[in-house]
Write a protein that holds these residues in place. Structure first.
Motif: not given
Length: 268
Positions: A95-101, A72-73, A29-30, A224-226
């Motif tokens: 799209k997504l902006l994701v922080m490590d926290d 998962p994203w 899938l990935h 930056a994620m999807n």
């Protein structure tokens, strides 16, 4: 960028690999999503609807649509950012902006700044110590302080040396809202947490320390994620908060989304 015929050939090649990928189980899938995004990154803007229609047909033919949606994203590949900012910008919507926290938001408003062709771009006058990141490898973050007060975050785009970037103007908060409220203040409405580029950086905890961060790095602090939500059809409108090249239609936002910044404008 690829022609429609070249996109079709790549999609057919991906389709021919599906039986083998399916036999491998979940990891396929990935692999599938990553290859699909690499093909999408090559599409002409006018061919995006065609690409998504064909991809949906391909997914439906495999019977794995539900499995894809449950994944998962996935991080955006560097290839996604290899084109000029006015090509990448509308594709960044949703799209997504994701922080490590754990703080995360959906990108709902962007503006393109197209290097030495754009009087409003920080890179219009050429490379300096301040803007050097923008002339570097695509897929990195350019963070600067606006008017000495707010941090603003941009995604570097295009070939090295061009100086092209996309300003993230607003996010729709998805995860980590408590941390966002702690940063912005307990009385800030959810709608206002990430409206406007300065507010967005404050809520997400992005500062000058993140300048140059690789947003395609799976281990990075900012990514930056999807999640496979399709970029909407959005008409470019004039950018806001600038004094030069104000009429260029290089601002895009998700139509009807209440988390976008600035005055409302008719988008049709």
């Amino acid at each position: 960028m690829a022609t429609r015929g070249e996109l079709e050939l790549q999609l057919r090649a991906l389709e021919s690999e599906l039986p083998d990928l399916l036999s491998r189980g979940d990891p396929f899938l990935h692999t599938f999503e990553s290859r699909a995004m690499q093909i999408e990154a090559q599409a002409q803007p006018e061919d995006l609807d065609y690409f998504h229609q064909r991809l949906e047909e391909l997914v439906a033919s495999t019977g794995v649509n539900g499995l894809l949606q449950a994944q998962p994203w996935l991080g955006l590949p560097r290839e996604f950012f290899q084109y000029d900012a006015n090509v990448v910008a509308p594709r960044l919507l949703n799209k997504l902006l994701v922080m490590d926290d754990g703080r995360a938001g959906r990108i709902v408003e962007v503006e393109a700044y197209v290097g030495t062709l754009d009087p409003a771009a920080h890179t219009y006058g050429g490379r300096t110590a301040r803007n050097a990141v923008v002339f570097g490898e695509p897929g990195h973050l350019y963070v600067y302080r606006s008017y000495g007060i707010h941090w603003c975050a941009n995604c570097v785009c295009g070939p090295e040396g061009v100086g092209s970037a996309v300003l993230i103007r607003a996010l729709e908060p998805l995860d980590g809202l408590e941390a966002m409220r702690e940063a912005r203040g307990p009385k800030i409405r959810d709608r206002d947490l990430c409206r406007g580029p300065g507010n967005m950086c404050h809520a997400m905890g992005i500062t000058g320390e993140d300048n140059g961060a690789d947003i395609t790095d799976p281990t990075g602090r900012v990514r930056a994620m999807n999640d496979l939500m399709r970029a909407p059809f959005a008409i470019g409108t004039p950018r806001i908060g600038i004094s030069m090249a104000k009429d260029l239609p290089w601002r895009w936002r998700v139509p009807g989304n209440r988390f976008t910044s600035g005055p409302l404008q008719r988008e049709a």
